[in-house]
Design a protein around this motif. Structure first.
Motif, PDB file in Angstrom:
ATOM      1  N   VAL A 138       0.854  -1.192   0.000  1.00 11.57           N
ATOM      2  CA  VAL A 138       0.000   0.000   0.000  1.00 11.57           C
ATOM      3  C   VAL A 138       0.892   1.245   0.000  1.00 11.57           C
ATOM      4  O   VAL A 138       1.906   1.283   0.709  1.00 11.57           O
ATOM      5  CB  VAL A 138      -0.897  -0.010   1.259  1.00 11.57           C
ATOM      6  CG1 VAL A 138      -1.678   1.279   1.399  1.00 11.57           C
ATOM      7  CG2 VAL A 138      -1.843  -1.195   1.212  1.00 11.57           C
ATOM      8  N   GLN A 139       0.505   2.267  -0.784  1.00 19.44           N
ATOM      9  CA  GLN A 139       1.349   3.468  -0.879  1.00 19.44           C
ATOM     10  C   GLN A 139       1.490   4.163   0.474  1.00 19.44           C
ATOM     11  O   GLN A 139       2.568   4.636   0.820  1.00 19.44           O
ATOM     12  CB  GLN A 139       0.751   4.454  -1.894  1.00 19.44           C
ATOM     13  CG  GLN A 139       0.856   3.970  -3.332  1.00 19.44           C
ATOM     14  CD  GLN A 139       0.617   5.088  -4.341  1.00 19.44           C
ATOM     15  OE1 GLN A 139       0.961   6.244  -4.119  1.00 19.44           O
ATOM     16  NE2 GLN A 139       0.012   4.730  -5.461  1.00 19.44           N
ATOM     17  N   PHE A 140       0.396   4.222   1.232  1.00 17.50           N
ATOM     18  CA  PHE A 140       0.441   4.920   2.514  1.00 17.50           C
ATOM     19  C   PHE A 140       1.444   4.223   3.442  1.00 17.50           C
ATOM     20  O   PHE A 140       1.334   3.026   3.706  1.00 17.50           O
ATOM     21  CB  PHE A 140      -0.958   4.920   3.157  1.00 17.50           C
ATOM     22  CG  PHE A 140      -0.992   5.615   4.489  1.00 17.50           C
ATOM     23  CD1 PHE A 140      -1.151   7.002   4.562  1.00 17.50           C
ATOM     24  CD2 PHE A 140      -0.853   4.903   5.665  1.00 17.50           C
ATOM     25  CE1 PHE A 140      -1.166   7.641   5.783  1.00 17.50           C
ATOM     26  CE2 PHE A 140      -0.875   5.543   6.896  1.00 17.50           C
ATOM     27  CZ  PHE A 140      -1.026   6.918   6.953  1.00 17.50           C
ATOM     28  N   GLY A 141       2.399   4.965   3.892  1.00 13.90           N
ATOM     29  CA  GLY A 141       3.384   4.422   4.845  1.00 13.90           C
ATOM     30  C   GLY A 141       4.281   3.355   4.246  1.00 13.90           C
ATOM     31  O   GLY A 141       4.842   2.517   4.972  1.00 13.90           O
ATOM     32  N   ALA A 142       4.490   3.415   2.939  1.00 13.24           N
ATOM     33  CA  ALA A 142       5.224   2.323   2.266  1.00 13.24           C
ATOM     34  C   ALA A 142       6.628   2.136   2.844  1.00 13.24           C
ATOM     35  O   ALA A 142       7.094   1.002   2.988  1.00 13.24           O
ATOM     36  CB  ALA A 142       5.303   2.588   0.770  1.00 13.24           C
ATOM     37  N   VAL A 146       8.062  -1.294   4.265  1.00 11.78           N
ATOM     38  CA  VAL A 146       9.222  -1.934   3.646  1.00 11.78           C
ATOM     39  C   VAL A 146      10.359  -2.113   4.649  1.00 11.78           C
ATOM     40  O   VAL A 146      11.098  -3.108   4.596  1.00 11.78           O
ATOM     41  CB  VAL A 146       9.654  -1.123   2.402  1.00 11.78           C
ATOM     42  CG1 VAL A 146      11.026  -1.513   1.938  1.00 11.78           C
ATOM     43  CG2 VAL A 146       8.657  -1.403   1.295  1.00 11.78           C
ATOM     44  N   GLY A 147      10.468  -1.195   5.596  1.00 13.70           N
ATOM     45  CA  GLY A 147      11.445  -1.374   6.682  1.00 13.70           C
ATOM     46  C   GLY A 147      11.138  -2.651   7.455  1.00 13.70           C
ATOM     47  O   GLY A 147      12.038  -3.424   7.818  1.00 13.70           O
ATOM     48  N   LYS A 148       9.845  -2.891   7.662  1.00 14.35           N
ATOM     49  CA  LYS A 148       9.454  -4.114   8.400  1.00 14.35           C
ATOM     50  C   LYS A 148       9.712  -5.362   7.554  1.00 14.35           C
ATOM     51  O   LYS A 148      10.092  -6.408   8.080  1.00 14.35           O
ATOM     52  CB  LYS A 148       7.996  -4.032   8.809  1.00 14.35           C
ATOM     53  CG  LYS A 148       7.748  -2.798   9.656  1.00 14.35           C
ATOM     54  CD  LYS A 148       6.707  -2.972  10.697  1.00 14.35           C
ATOM     55  CE  LYS A 148       6.687  -1.687  11.512  1.00 14.35           C
ATOM     56  NZ  LYS A 148       6.033  -1.734  12.756  1.00 14.35           N
ATOM     57  N   THR A 202       1.250  -6.026   8.116  1.00 15.16           N
ATOM     58  CA  THR A 202       0.329  -4.963   7.691  1.00 15.16           C
ATOM     59  C   THR A 202       0.996  -4.086   6.628  1.00 15.16           C
ATOM     60  O   THR A 202       2.186  -3.787   6.737  1.00 15.16           O
ATOM     61  CB  THR A 202      -0.027  -4.072   8.911  1.00 15.16           C
ATOM     62  OG1 THR A 202      -0.527  -4.917   9.935  1.00 15.16           O
ATOM     63  CG2 THR A 202      -1.062  -3.020   8.562  1.00 15.16           C
ATOM     64  N   GLY A 203       0.221  -3.711   5.637  1.00 11.24           N
ATOM     65  CA  GLY A 203       0.756  -2.857   4.575  1.00 11.24           C
ATOM     66  C   GLY A 203       1.199  -3.652   3.360  1.00 11.24           C
ATOM     67  O   GLY A 203       1.264  -3.107   2.260  1.00 11.24           O
ATOM     68  N   VAL A 204       1.507  -4.937   3.571  1.00  4.08           N
ATOM     69  CA  VAL A 204       1.813  -5.819   2.424  1.00  4.08           C
ATOM     70  C   VAL A 204       0.475  -6.336   1.913  1.00  4.08           C
ATOM     71  O   VAL A 204      -0.258  -7.016   2.643  1.00  4.08           O
ATOM     72  CB  VAL A 204       2.729  -7.001   2.829  1.00  4.08           C
ATOM     73  CG1 VAL A 204       2.880  -7.992   1.672  1.00  4.08           C
ATOM     74  CG2 VAL A 204       4.099  -6.483   3.261  1.00  4.08           C
ATOM     75  N   VAL A 205       0.152  -5.997   0.682  1.00  2.38           N
ATOM     76  CA  VAL A 205      -1.131  -6.427   0.114  1.00  2.38           C
ATOM     77  C   VAL A 205      -1.023  -7.873  -0.358  1.00  2.38           C
ATOM     78  O   VAL A 205      -1.914  -8.678  -0.150  1.00  2.38           O
ATOM     79  CB  VAL A 205      -1.506  -5.528  -1.094  1.00  2.38           C
ATOM     80  CG1 VAL A 205      -2.819  -5.959  -1.704  1.00  2.38           C
ATOM     81  CG2 VAL A 205      -1.556  -4.082  -0.681  1.00  2.38           C
ATOM     82  N   GLU A 206       0.090  -8.186  -1.017  1.00  7.38           N
ATOM     83  CA  GLU A 206       0.280  -9.549  -1.540  1.00  7.38           C
ATOM     84  C   GLU A 206       1.747  -9.740  -1.889  1.00  7.38           C
ATOM     85  O   GLU A 206       2.479  -8.768  -2.054  1.00  7.38           O
ATOM     86  CB  GLU A 206      -0.617  -9.740  -2.791  1.00  7.38           C
ATOM     87  CG  GLU A 206      -0.804 -11.160  -3.243  1.00  7.38           C
ATOM     88  CD  GLU A 206      -1.165 -12.109  -2.104  1.00  7.38           C
ATOM     89  OE1 GLU A 206      -0.231 -12.726  -1.549  1.00  7.38           O
ATOM     90  OE2 GLU A 206      -2.354 -12.224  -1.769  1.00  7.38           O
ATOM     91  N   HIS A 207       2.154 -10.997  -1.957  1.00  5.66           N
ATOM     92  CA  HIS A 207       3.527 -11.299  -2.397  1.00  5.66           C
ATOM     93  C   HIS A 207       3.445 -12.247  -3.590  1.00  5.66           C
ATOM     94  O   HIS A 207       2.410 -12.875  -3.845  1.00  5.66           O
ATOM     95  CB  HIS A 207       4.333 -11.918  -1.250  1.00  5.66           C
ATOM     96  CG  HIS A 207       3.688 -13.144  -0.677  1.00  5.66           C
ATOM     97  ND1 HIS A 207       3.726 -14.362  -1.320  1.00  5.66           N
ATOM     98  CD2 HIS A 207       2.946 -13.322   0.448  1.00  5.66           C
ATOM     99  CE1 HIS A 207       3.061 -15.242  -0.599  1.00  5.66           C
ATOM    100  NE2 HIS A 207       2.559 -14.638   0.475  1.00  5.66           N
ATOM    101  N   GLY A 208       4.562 -12.351  -4.298  1.00  4.51           N
ATOM    102  CA  GLY A 208       4.568 -13.118  -5.544  1.00  4.51           C
ATOM    103  C   GLY A 208       4.861 -14.592  -5.382  1.00  4.51           C
ATOM    104  O   GLY A 208       5.112 -15.274  -6.383  1.00  4.51           O
TER     105      GLY A 208
END
Ligand code: 5RP
Length: 230
Positions: A138-142, A146-148, A202-208
């Protein structure tokens, strides 16, 4: 054979799964594209199928070919989805999302009785991870997210090299309006462990990582098309 010819050979092999009256998921990418072309040819010859595309790009291609399209809301159950992959291993665990369509691709594959992968032999690997794993954020707080993610990778003893995907005019934005970050892991011995950790973030919508989704793959190499089953 060129790589494009191998992709087309894999796409042709998957046509055996297409029958009149079916509901089909249409994948995204340069291997899925010839498959969509082939379905378009069959539709022009009278095949009756209803298809759900996994991206706006595939939707536009299919529309141009006169393929009848639907949405998952209207057509929640699909017989088969045929899609490409960036990497697949012997257990048909996949890395997908090189084209940025991983979220819709996973939703569509999950709504299908069977996911069939088409690929040229360069995608078939002993261990996943050489292809950078895309994650949709998600763009908000990306940057916080990503740090997490980098902390998760370090904890799992994986390389915490996470880079935002760029487009021509700034960050690459998915069909869902999110960023993609590519995780340059080099090797991924335990994809299940990483998938679970990313799903809890939280914040990760999906992974590949597509684990337990693909039932069958057609892998085209110089010696012909091999069929792999999970
Ligand atoms: C798009 C995907 C594609 O299936 C994957 O990137 C393979 O693409 P190509 O067939 O062009 O190599 O996951 O999000």
């Amino acid at each position: 054979m060129t790589q494009d010819e191998l992709k087309k050979a894999a796409a042709e092999a998957a046509l055996v799964h297409v029958r009149d009256g079916m509901t089909l998921g249409l994948g995204t990418g340069s291997t899925a594209r010839p498959f969509v072309d082939l379905v378009g040819g069959l539709v022009a010859d009278g095949l009756n199928v209803t298809c759900v595309p996994t991206s706006e790009v595939t939707a536009a291609q299919a529309r141009g070919l006169g393929i009848p399209l639907s949405t998952l809301d209207e057509t929640p159950h699909l017989d088969v989805t045929v899609d490409g992959a960036d990497e697949l291993d012997d257990r048909l665990r996949l890395i997908k999302g090189g084209g940025g369509a991983l979220l819709r691709e996973k939703i569509v594959a999950s709504a299908s009785d069977e996911m069939v992968v088409i690929a040229d032999a360069s995608k078939h690997v002993e261990m996943l991870g050489a292809f950078a794993l895309p994650i949709e954020v998600v763009q908000f707080g990306a940057q916080v997210t990503v740090g997490k993610v980098a902390a998760i990778l370090s904890e799992l003893k994986l390389t915490p090299d996470v880079r935002r995907r760029e487009g021509n005019d700034g960050p690459f934005i998915t069909d869902g309006g999110n960023f993609i970050f590519d995780c340059h892991l080099e090797r991924l011995p335990n994809p299940e462990e990483l998938a679970s950790a990313l799903e809890a973030q939280t914040g990760v919508v999906e992974h590949g990582l597509f684990l337990g989704l693909a039932a069958r793959a057609y892998v085209a190499g110089p010696d012909g098309v091999k069929e792999l089953t999970a």
